[in-house]
Design an enzyme around this catalytic site. Structure first.
Site, PDB file in Angstrom:
ATOM      1  N   LEU A 111      48.437  47.466  32.686  1.00  0.00           N
ATOM      2  CA  LEU A 111      48.567  46.122  33.836  1.00  0.00           C
ATOM      3  C   LEU A 111      47.120  45.703  33.811  1.00  0.00           C
ATOM      4  CD1 LEU A 111      51.102  47.751  36.165  1.00  0.00           C
ATOM      5  CD2 LEU A 111      51.719  46.030  34.330  1.00  0.00           C
ATOM      6  N   ALA A 142      47.897  40.856  36.635  1.00  0.00           N
ATOM      7  CA  ALA A 142      48.322  39.425  36.228  1.00  0.00           C
ATOM      8  C   ALA A 142      48.574  39.509  34.552  1.00  0.00           C
ATOM      9  CB  ALA A 142      47.493  38.169  36.373  1.00  0.00           C
ATOM     10  N   HIS A 143      48.221  40.757  33.980  1.00  0.00           N
ATOM     11  CA  HIS A 143      48.193  41.301  32.510  1.00  0.00           C
ATOM     12  C   HIS A 143      49.153  42.286  32.183  1.00  0.00           C
ATOM     13  CE1 HIS A 143      43.994  39.279  32.677  1.00  0.00           C
ATOM     14  NE2 HIS A 143      44.818  38.182  32.802  1.00  0.00           N
ATOM     15  N   GLN A 144      50.335  42.095  31.686  1.00  0.00           N
ATOM     16  CA  GLN A 144      51.241  43.378  31.111  1.00  0.00           C
ATOM     17  C   GLN A 144      50.956  43.507  29.739  1.00  0.00           C
ATOM     18  OE1 GLN A 144      53.118  40.492  32.708  1.00  0.00           O
ATOM     19  NE2 GLN A 144      51.556  40.835  34.302  1.00  0.00           N
TER      20      GLN A 144
END
Length: 758
Positions: A471, A668-670
């Site tokens: 994440l 904000a990144h998966q």
């Protein structure tokens, strides 16, 4: 399976669906303790600390703001209920309901607060004191309760109440900062392509039987994975239907408000909490996916990462010239450039980093060599200057005959004898089956892609679906300044410090960047001790910016399904990754201190606001900043990182640490939840992007990345998806002669002849 996407409707009575009238009254009492009018003494102190350069109108708004309570927000309790209904897991919802039920009684209130209740008869100071005490409670339900109640109250109030956001300086509605970037002539908008949608062909009223649509390949998702694949296959003559659950908004129709942006263009109202609320996730959920609402960062994956993915996961593609070619092709199509116009916040980050001796560089932007000074672009880009998939790959796909279906929640993949034949979904209550005669590509993102696959019973043997979720967990470091910063103006994220990139020599560490700012996010992650303290900090919004510390997490989590069939993330920051977070936060505080901040706040509960000493270091050396930096009239004087009080501040950060529910973390990144690799015991997909356990079923999005990318992953996802698209084209017999021109030693054997290439 009772999975359905829950339609967002602010007029719906969510509160009555969830809670009794007494439970709602208990919630309102707690929210009013969190956001309450200031006492006359508190108000005098508050008004006396306002910046002297505020206009008379701004001071009048501040005066009114001091008197606001949560109850002044129309329909406030129902809006909190909407967020609880739409965002949190069933377990967390039940815990909140249990707390409200107890606090609505005399005995329950006595047990939890130490005062005879119900809670609406308890004074507000006692309620706040109890909430703060719950932060260290050994009872998890209490720790979760205070975390959720404070966070949701702030998020709802500062998202839906324009009177409050205007009072702290935020301009509501559309802004025109992009039209007049500093140093440029007035800019004009670039229109979107005139997309046509299959939705227009569906019945006006839902039918009892599903509607059947046919195509060659179904692509689920329109973001950086699905957009690339759709364009690549359509250009090679295949009929493609792109299915997305989001809506499409034309630039001229974008209201650019927080409520519309977060509610309609992000997954679950812009806040997807993990199962324990240890982290809150931002994920795009509109047409164009994350590329429509992201911050424009177009960074190339580091060499040490490419080398590790090649060797650790049997993926020589990542270390090859072919992957470089894919990255370059995608960067070119997305209009990537180093010609950047920096806003005030990013200029302050570069100033502080340079004064601290930290490595700082510009972050390439997909702006097509335009200034893209577009601060509200995270709610959709009104200028069209950001070259997301709407402006590039989806247009390419449309011009080659691809079709599009929006508002379509895909429930599962349709399977027949081990082969993917399409997907089943729902469009506003209408069941639809989209049949892909030649295959299915799932590109729904690292949260929803595994959920779709997990809802497909025929794929249950693949135990790697949903595993290895990464994440890029983020901590927040607020810097408050004596000059206006207006953090909502201009390009969101244009600079980065890599000072903490290699906390571990094997490539694990953190980057320091600037957060795209909006009041509901800013206020929800501000330190909270009481209403007066929080309003004082919130009122300094226009004079602040928030640095984010983005960790390349080595140790991941997983995606599973909740009782509704929705994606649920199990994730906690490991002790190993906490070391990276700690070093990153310390470097971020040094950036603010060196840039001349007047106060610094972190989001660890045990660390108080740090008021920087007023005496600054003398500076006779001309400042050398990056090209395109904001033209301040004068730069703030440098703070002293050797000052004893700052040294103690950093020691407090070290002592507090970053354990679960002791700080506020976001993402904000998966990435990685359907990992691609050579070993079937550790990867859901094979090296060509095919999901194991099925034929003619591919995954192409951030979920296939073997690990966290360590940089904002847009370009990594684009390049990897282009490689997978090439694999699909070859397997379906539509590859062009030039597709494989650069393939050399990266060839790998396919399960069946002929020999296949990456």
């Amino acid at each position: 399976m009772n999975y359905r996407h829950l339609v967002i409707d602010e007029s719906r009575n969510y509160a009555d669906e969830l809670w009794s009238k007494d439970q709602q009254r208990a919630l309102e009492a707690i929210a009013n303790a969190i956001i309450s009018p200031l006492t006359p003494k508190e108000k005098e102190s508050f008004l006396n600390t306002l910046p002297s350069d505020l206009s008379a109108e701004d001071k009048a708004r501040a005066n009114e703001y001091a008197d606001l309570s949560f109850s002044d927000l129309p329909n406030g309790v129902n809006l909190i209920a909407m967020h609880v209904h739409e965002t949190v897991s069933f377990t967390l919802r039940s815990l909140i309901t249990l707390l409200l039920k107890s606090l609505a009684t005399r005995a329950g209130c006595l047990a939890l607060i130490g005062r005879v209740g119900p809670v609406w008869d308890v004074d507000q100071d006692a309620i706040v004191t109890t909430l703060l005490a719950w932060r260290t409670s050994p009872i998890q339900v209490l720790r979760l309760g205070q975390f959720g109640l404070i966070g949701l109250t702030m998020m709802v109030f500062y998202r839906h109440f324009e009177k409050a956001t205007e009072a702290i300086g935020y301009p509501t509605g559309p802004t025109d900062d992009w039209k007049t970037p500093p140093g440029f002539e007035e800019q004009t908008a670039i229109p979107h392509y005139n997309f046509q949608f299959l939705n227009d062909n569906l019945p006006l009223s839902p039918t009892s039987e599903p509607i059947d649509l046919e195509t060659d390949v179904v692509v689920v998702g329109s973001g950086c994975g699905g957009g690339v694949v759709a364009a690549y296959l359509a250009e090679r003559g295949l009929k493609v239907v792109v299915v997305d659950k989001g809506l499409y908004v034309r630039p001229e129709e974008m209201p650019l408000t927080q409520s519309f942006g977060f509610d309609q263009m992000f997954e679950r109202l812009g806040f997807v909490p993990s199962s324990t609320m240890s982290i809150g996730v931002l994920a795009g959920s509109g047409f164009g996916g994350g590329s429509t609402i992201n911050w424009g960062a177009t960074l190339t994956p580091r060499y040490f990462l490419r080398q590790a993915w090649s060797k650790k996961y049997g993926m020589p593609y990542f270390e090859s010239a072919l992957f470089t070619q894919d990255l370059d092709a995608c960067a070119h199509r997305m209009g990537t450039t180093d010609n950047i116009t920096h806003n005030r916040a990013n200029t302050l980050l570069m100033l502080g980093a340079r004064r601290a001796g930290q490595p700082v560089s510009a972050v390439p932007q997909n702006n097509g060599n335009l200034p893209h000074y577009c601060g509200k672009c995270t709610f959709g880009c009104p200028s069209g200057h950001k070259h997301g998939t709407l402006m590039t790959y989806l247009r390419d796909a449309a011009e080659h005959g691809a079709q599009f279906l929006t508002h379509c929640d895909v429930e599962r993949v349709l399977m027949e004898d081990g082969k993917a034949t399409g997907v089943m979904g729902h469009v506003k209550g209408q069941s639809v089956r989209i049949h892909g005669k030649q295959g299915v590509v799932i590109s729904a993102g690292s949260v929803n892609t595994p959920a779709i696959l997990l809802r497909t019973p025929e794929l249950k043997k693949n135990k790697q679906i949903g595993e290895h979720l990464h994440l890029h967990p983020v901590a927040f470091v607020h810097g408050f300044y004596d000059i206006p910063v207006y953090p909502w103006e201009g390009g969101s994220l244009t600079t980065v410090s890599n000072a903490a990139e290699l906390v571990d020599p094997h490539g694990w560490g953190a980057k320091i960047e600037v957060m795209a700012s909006a009041p509901s996010l800013f206020c929800a992650i501000l330190p909270f001790q009481n209403s007066a303290q929080h309003k004082k900090l919130a009122s300094r919004y226009r004079y602040s910016y928030t640095a984010i510390v983005l960790v390349r997490d080595r140790d991941g989590g997983r995606v599973k399904l909740d009782k509704y069939g929705r994606a649920l993330m199990d994730y906690n920051l490991s002790k190993f990754d906490q070391k990276s977070m700690l070093e990153g936060v310390k470097r971020a505080t040094e950036i603010h201190m060196n840039a001349g901040a007047s106060a610094i706040a972190v989001t660890q509960f045990d660390v108080p606001l740090y008021e920087c000493p007023k005496n600054k270091l003398p500076s006779s050396v001309p400042e050398k900043l990056l090209p395109g930096s904001y033209p301040f009239d004068s730069l703030p004087p440098q703070g002293d990182v050797m000052h004893p009080s700052f040294v103690e501040f950093q020691k407090q950060i070290e002592r507090a640490g970053f354990s679960t529910l002791r700080c506020t973390l976001g993402s904000a990144h998966q990435m990685g939840s359907c990992r691609m690799g050579a070993d079937p015991t550790t990867s859901a997909c094979d090296p060509r992007g095919r999901l194991r356990g099925a034929s003619r079923l591919w995954v192409a999005d951030g979920s296939v990345l073997p690990e966290a990318s360590g940089v904002n992953p847009m370009l990594t996802i684009l390049g990897t998806s282009r490689g997978i698209a090439r694999n699909i084209a070859e397997e379906l017999g539509v590859a062009r002669s030039d597709d494989l021109a650069s393939t050399t030693s990266t060839s790998i054997p396919a399960p069946s002849p002929p020999r296949a290439h990456l």
